[in-house]
Design a protein around this motif. Structure first.
Motif, PDB file in Angstrom:
ATOM      1  N   GLU A 165      27.675  43.645  32.196  1.00 21.07           N
ATOM      2  CA  GLU A 165      28.956  43.213  31.632  1.00 21.07           C
ATOM      3  C   GLU A 165      30.132  43.711  32.471  1.00 21.07           C
ATOM      4  OE1 GLU A 165      30.112  41.395  28.927  1.00 21.07           O
ATOM      5  OE2 GLU A 165      28.087  40.597  28.799  1.00 21.07           O
ATOM      6  N   THR A 166      30.061  44.967  32.898  1.00 21.57           N
ATOM      7  CA  THR A 166      31.143  45.526  33.713  1.00 21.57           C
ATOM      8  C   THR A 166      31.330  44.724  34.990  1.00 21.57           C
ATOM      9  OG1 THR A 166      30.750  47.747  32.845  1.00 21.57           O
ATOM     10  CG2 THR A 166      31.917  47.590  34.929  1.00 21.57           C
ATOM     11  N   SER A 167      30.233  44.429  35.674  1.00 14.88           N
ATOM     12  CA  SER A 167      30.310  43.692  36.934  1.00 14.88           C
ATOM     13  C   SER A 167      30.853  42.290  36.728  1.00 14.88           C
ATOM     14  CB  SER A 167      28.921  43.611  37.590  1.00 14.88           C
ATOM     15  OG  SER A 167      28.434  44.901  37.877  1.00 14.88           O
ATOM     16  N   ALA A 168      30.368  41.603  35.701  1.00 14.41           N
ATOM     17  CA  ALA A 168      30.791  40.222  35.461  1.00 14.41           C
ATOM     18  C   ALA A 168      32.279  40.131  35.181  1.00 14.41           C
ATOM     19  CB  ALA A 168      29.992  39.633  34.305  1.00 14.41           C
ATOM     20  N   ASP A 169      32.762  40.971  34.275  1.00 10.07           N
ATOM     21  CA  ASP A 169      34.169  40.894  33.901  1.00 10.07           C
ATOM     22  C   ASP A 169      35.080  41.352  35.033  1.00 10.07           C
ATOM     23  OD1 ASP A 169      33.450  39.923  31.419  1.00 10.07           O
ATOM     24  OD2 ASP A 169      33.375  41.896  30.496  1.00 10.07           O
ATOM     25  N   ALA A 170      34.690  42.416  35.738  1.00  9.83           N
ATOM     26  CA  ALA A 170      35.508  42.889  36.858  1.00  9.83           C
ATOM     27  C   ALA A 170      35.609  41.824  37.945  1.00  9.83           C
ATOM     28  CB  ALA A 170      34.924  44.177  37.429  1.00  9.83           C
ATOM     29  N   GLN A 171      34.515  41.123  38.223  1.00  7.04           N
ATOM     30  CA  GLN A 171      34.554  40.104  39.271  1.00  7.04           C
ATOM     31  C   GLN A 171      35.339  38.881  38.827  1.00  7.04           C
ATOM     32  OE1 GLN A 171      32.887  41.540  41.964  1.00  7.04           O
ATOM     33  NE2 GLN A 171      34.319  40.158  42.959  1.00  7.04           N
ATOM     34  N   ALA A 172      35.248  38.520  37.545  1.00  4.20           N
ATOM     35  CA  ALA A 172      36.033  37.390  37.041  1.00  4.20           C
ATOM     36  C   ALA A 172      37.527  37.676  37.142  1.00  4.20           C
ATOM     37  CB  ALA A 172      35.640  37.087  35.596  1.00  4.20           C
ATOM     38  N   TRP A 173      37.930  38.896  36.793  1.00  2.00           N
ATOM     39  CA  TRP A 173      39.344  39.264  36.920  1.00  2.00           C
ATOM     40  C   TRP A 173      39.778  39.264  38.384  1.00  2.00           C
ATOM     41  CZ3 TRP A 173      42.498  38.666  33.215  1.00  2.00           C
ATOM     42  CH2 TRP A 173      42.191  39.008  31.894  1.00  2.00           C
ATOM     43  N   THR A 174      38.915  39.731  39.275  1.00  2.00           N
ATOM     44  CA  THR A 174      39.253  39.748  40.698  1.00  2.00           C
ATOM     45  C   THR A 174      39.505  38.339  41.217  1.00  2.00           C
ATOM     46  OG1 THR A 174      37.929  41.758  41.029  1.00  2.00           O
ATOM     47  CG2 THR A 174      38.489  40.489  42.985  1.00  2.00           C
ATOM     48  N   LEU A 175      38.625  37.388  40.869  1.00  2.00           N
ATOM     49  CA  LEU A 175      38.802  36.003  41.301  1.00  2.00           C
ATOM     50  C   LEU A 175      40.059  35.396  40.694  1.00  2.00           C
ATOM     51  CD1 LEU A 175      35.116  34.710  41.109  1.00  2.00           C
ATOM     52  CD2 LEU A 175      36.461  35.123  43.174  1.00  2.00           C
ATOM     53  N   TYR A 176      40.330  35.714  39.440  1.00  2.00           N
ATOM     54  CA  TYR A 176      41.534  35.199  38.781  1.00  2.00           C
ATOM     55  C   TYR A 176      42.790  35.696  39.500  1.00  2.00           C
ATOM     56  CZ  TYR A 176      45.366  35.146  35.409  1.00  2.00           C
ATOM     57  OH  TYR A 176      46.588  34.987  34.807  1.00  2.00           O
TER      58      TYR A 176
ATOM     59  N   VAL B  80      21.905  42.935  46.238  1.00  2.00           N
ATOM     60  CA  VAL B  80      23.161  42.393  45.709  1.00  2.00           C
ATOM     61  C   VAL B  80      23.580  41.161  46.502  1.00  2.00           C
ATOM     62  CG1 VAL B  80      25.627  42.839  45.377  1.00  2.00           C
ATOM     63  CG2 VAL B  80      23.952  44.614  44.803  1.00  2.00           C
ATOM     64  N   VAL B  81      23.591  41.279  47.828  1.00  2.00           N
ATOM     65  CA  VAL B  81      24.047  40.183  48.686  1.00  2.00           C
ATOM     66  C   VAL B  81      23.088  38.991  48.595  1.00  2.00           C
ATOM     67  CG1 VAL B  81      24.505  39.491  51.060  1.00  2.00           C
ATOM     68  CG2 VAL B  81      25.292  41.720  50.238  1.00  2.00           C
ATOM     69  N   ALA B  82      21.780  39.257  48.642  1.00  2.00           N
ATOM     70  CA  ALA B  82      20.801  38.165  48.614  1.00  2.00           C
ATOM     71  C   ALA B  82      20.886  37.379  47.309  1.00  2.00           C
ATOM     72  CB  ALA B  82      19.390  38.726  48.801  1.00  2.00           C
ATOM     73  N   GLU B  83      21.010  38.072  46.182  1.00  2.00           N
ATOM     74  CA  GLU B  83      21.101  37.376  44.897  1.00  2.00           C
ATOM     75  C   GLU B  83      22.401  36.592  44.787  1.00  2.00           C
ATOM     76  OE1 GLU B  83      19.010  37.008  42.075  1.00  2.00           O
ATOM     77  OE2 GLU B  83      17.606  37.527  43.673  1.00  2.00           O
ATOM     78  N   ALA B  84      23.499  37.170  45.267  1.00  2.00           N
ATOM     79  CA  ALA B  84      24.778  36.464  45.216  1.00  2.00           C
ATOM     80  C   ALA B  84      24.735  35.206  46.079  1.00  2.00           C
ATOM     81  CB  ALA B  84      25.912  37.383  45.668  1.00  2.00           C
ATOM     82  N   GLU B  85      24.203  35.313  47.289  1.00  2.00           N
ATOM     83  CA  GLU B  85      24.141  34.147  48.184  1.00  2.00           C
ATOM     84  C   GLU B  85      23.195  33.081  47.631  1.00  2.00           C
ATOM     85  OE1 GLU B  85      23.367  35.535  52.159  1.00  2.00           O
ATOM     86  OE2 GLU B  85      25.528  35.699  52.529  1.00  2.00           O
ATOM     87  N   ARG B  86      22.085  33.503  47.029  1.00  2.00           N
ATOM     88  CA  ARG B  86      21.176  32.526  46.409  1.00  2.00           C
ATOM     89  C   ARG B  86      21.883  31.774  45.298  1.00  2.00           C
ATOM     90  NH1 ARG B  86      19.403  31.662  41.962  1.00  2.00           N
ATOM     91  NH2 ARG B  86      20.193  33.629  41.147  1.00  2.00           N
TER      92      ARG B  86
ATOM     93  N   LEU C  94      30.922  44.473  47.725  1.00  2.00           N
ATOM     94  CA  LEU C  94      30.095  43.448  48.342  1.00  2.00           C
ATOM     95  C   LEU C  94      30.369  42.063  47.770  1.00  2.00           C
ATOM     96  CD1 LEU C  94      26.687  45.361  48.460  1.00  2.00           C
ATOM     97  CD2 LEU C  94      27.986  44.605  50.467  1.00  2.00           C
ATOM     98  N   LEU C  95      30.447  41.960  46.445  1.00  2.00           N
ATOM     99  CA  LEU C  95      30.638  40.650  45.822  1.00  2.00           C
ATOM    100  C   LEU C  95      31.998  40.065  46.143  1.00  2.00           C
ATOM    101  CD1 LEU C  95      28.976  41.078  42.306  1.00  2.00           C
ATOM    102  CD2 LEU C  95      28.062  39.962  44.335  1.00  2.00           C
ATOM    103  N   THR C  96      33.025  40.900  46.170  1.00  2.00           N
ATOM    104  CA  THR C  96      34.349  40.411  46.534  1.00  2.00           C
ATOM    105  C   THR C  96      34.322  39.823  47.942  1.00  2.00           C
ATOM    106  OG1 THR C  96      35.417  42.049  45.098  1.00  2.00           O
ATOM    107  CG2 THR C  96      36.777  41.054  46.805  1.00  2.00           C
ATOM    108  N   ALA C  97      33.620  40.483  48.852  1.00  2.00           N
ATOM    109  CA  ALA C  97      33.510  39.990  50.217  1.00  2.00           C
ATOM    110  C   ALA C  97      32.691  38.703  50.294  1.00  2.00           C
ATOM    111  CB  ALA C  97      32.886  41.066  51.109  1.00  2.00           C
ATOM    112  N   VAL C  98      31.542  38.668  49.641  1.00  2.00           N
ATOM    113  CA  VAL C  98      30.658  37.505  49.723  1.00  2.00           C
ATOM    114  C   VAL C  98      31.311  36.276  49.106  1.00  2.00           C
ATOM    115  CG1 VAL C  98      28.470  36.534  48.921  1.00  2.00           C
ATOM    116  CG2 VAL C  98      28.538  38.861  49.834  1.00  2.00           C
ATOM    117  N   LEU C  99      31.923  36.437  47.926  1.00  2.00           N
ATOM    118  CA  LEU C  99      32.548  35.296  47.258  1.00  2.00           C
ATOM    119  C   LEU C  99      33.714  34.748  48.075  1.00  2.00           C
ATOM    120  CD1 LEU C  99      32.422  36.676  43.617  1.00  2.00           C
ATOM    121  CD2 LEU C  99      31.152  34.702  44.486  1.00  2.00           C
TER     122      LEU C  99
END
Length: 459
Positions: free
Chosen positions: A273-284, A131-137, A418-423
């Motif tokens: 889809e769940t991950s994408a939408d949840a992370q978009a809402w978190t950033l918003y 998860v972390v490696a793909e996000a950082e890439r 993890l994604l919330t932290a990395v972003l």
């Protein structure tokens, strides 16, 4: 001598029908549900202090429920009375086959027994590095500063992540696939909420396009299975496909290729889809609440600094998880969970006729003021451990509950953490002014028409 007749037992009064919202004489609330499902259901639930309200989709009776008690009754206590139903099966089967989102009864139970061990809390940490490696890439390839649509970017990033997690492969720059997924999910929502609910074989323009999209998606997933079969056993890959291919049922048999395809596609489609939408809402939400954002950044700086986030860091990033959980409270991925009464039954003391559609309205449930104080506010502190434990059972269900709870919920929570932290660690995100964003239910709850932002890599 006088005699008296024995008293007869009083007949128990039949339970009343649930309170009903008035709609169009012919269509009921079909137009509102079809046009904007989540807003329509929220409006219906707002009229129902007891958390249950009846309405119609054309001639079909329906009920929306939105309190912890009524939700538990549908999904746990009377789960045998409320199955997926004809509409949901007809909408999901063309794409998902007999995967866990569609199957029921003994088939569903057998599949859960073989799949859940691979997604248990003990197993999901092995996926953290991917998860972390793909996000950082993905982040490193951005040319910043630039203006982006966070919904589109999170969709691309999580597609890469989930494809690696499931198949140890890449989905990079596959715009045709992304478009096919979006259109397929739009067709599923139409099939769930339309008056007629025409089956896929009816040759309408919408159905023809849906068949093309479904064929594209299923062929793409099939290729991974065929390549893995041809290559033979591979112990170097850490992915769900390999786990499922090597697992055996109680009788020693392996999962058939057709069912393997259905389950792999279900896991991939649902988690991406769940991950994408949840992370978009978190950033918003972080973009509109600078005080929360600053506290989050400070926690990451104090705990991790600039080094790569690891799974063992998560225990020391509690506010990061609180932010992600609160984002899913306000905008739960599974905002609407459909069921259908398979027999005459009751719900909240009201009579429910066989065939009635039941919509578990998690979006409104998460906004009930008697459960969540100041429910429209973005307050991650709600998910401090003591406050979270005090919530009523069934009050928070971003992944459903009961026997059909999302099997990948532990993986989704870890990935979101993890994604919330990395972003937050790697990016500065500034929302562009003048946007009007609303929740749009497209199987999952998506920000519409997108979230425009200016992003910049941190030094």
């Amino acid at each position: 001598m006088t005699t008296t007749s024995p008293s007869l037992p009083l007949e128990r009064a039949a339970p009343p029908a649930p309170p009903r919202a008035r709609g169009s004489l012919l269509l009921g609330h079909a137009r509102q549900i079809q046009r904007d499902t989540i807003t329509a259901l929220a409006g219906l639930s707002a009229r129902a202090p007891e958390g249950i309200v009846g309405f119609r989709i054309g001639p079909s009776p329906a009920i929306a429920v939105s309190t912890p008690d009524t939700v538990r009754e549908v999904l746990i206590e009377r789960a045998e009375d409320y199955a997926r139903g004809r509409r949901q099966t007809r909408a999901l089967t063309p794409l998902m086959g007999q995967g866990l989102l569609v199957s029921e009864g003994p088939v569903h139970a057998r599949q859960r027994r073989i799949i859940l061990p691979h997604l248990s809390p003990r197993q999901v940490p092995k996926y953290a590095d991917t998860v972390v490696a793909e996000a950082e890439r993905y982040i490193a390839e951005w040319k910043t500063p630039q203006e982006v649509d966070l919904v589109a970017e999170m969709n691309s990033m999580t597609m890469d992540i989930v494809t690696q997690l499931l198949f140890s492969s890449s989905s990079r720059d596959n715009q045709a696939l992304a478009r096919a997924i979006t259109e397929a999910f739009e067709w599923e929502m139409h099939a769930l909420t339309s008056v007629l609910g025409l089956p896929l074989w009816v040759p309408t323009a919408r159905n023809r396009r849906a068949r093309e999209n479904i064929a594209t998606i299923r062929a793409w997933i099939s290729r991974f299975i065929e390549e893995r079969r041809s290559a033979g056993p591979d112990t170097s890959s850490v992915d769900l496909l390999g786990d499922l291919m090597s697992t055996r049922y109680e009788d020693g048999s392996a999962m058939s290729d057709s069912l393997l395809l259905d389950e792999a596609l279900t896991a991939w489609g649902a988690s991406q889809e769940t991950s994408a939408d949840a992370q978009a809402w978190t950033l918003y939400l972080l973009g509109t609440h600078p005080d929360v954002r600053e506290r989050l950044h400070q926690e990451i700086e104090d705990t991790v600094g600039r080094r790569t986030v690891r799974h063992e860091d998560l225990a020391d990033l509690p506010y990061c998880m609180q932010v992600f959980k609160e984002a899913m409270r306000l905008f739960p991925p599974a905002s609407m969970i459909p069921r259908q009464a398979v027999r005459d039954t009751t719900l909240g003391g009201y009579a429910v006729k066989k065939g009635t559609m039941v919509f578990v309205n998690a979006y409104s449930l998460h906004r009930r003021p008697e459960v969540f104080e100041d429910p429209e506010a973005f307050d991650p502190g709600r998910f401090e451990r003591s406050r979270e434990r005090a919530l009523p059972k069934g009050a928070y269900l971003p992944f459903g509950t009961g026997g059909n709870v999302c099997p990948g919920s532990h993986l989704a929570l870890m990935e979101g953490h993890l994604l919330t932290a990395v972003l937050a660690q790697r990016l500065t995100v500034e929302l562009l002014p003048g946007q009007s964003i609303r929740p749009h239910l497209m199987v999952n709850l998506r920000p519409d028409p997108g979230v425009r932002a200016r992003v910049c890599l941190k030094d």
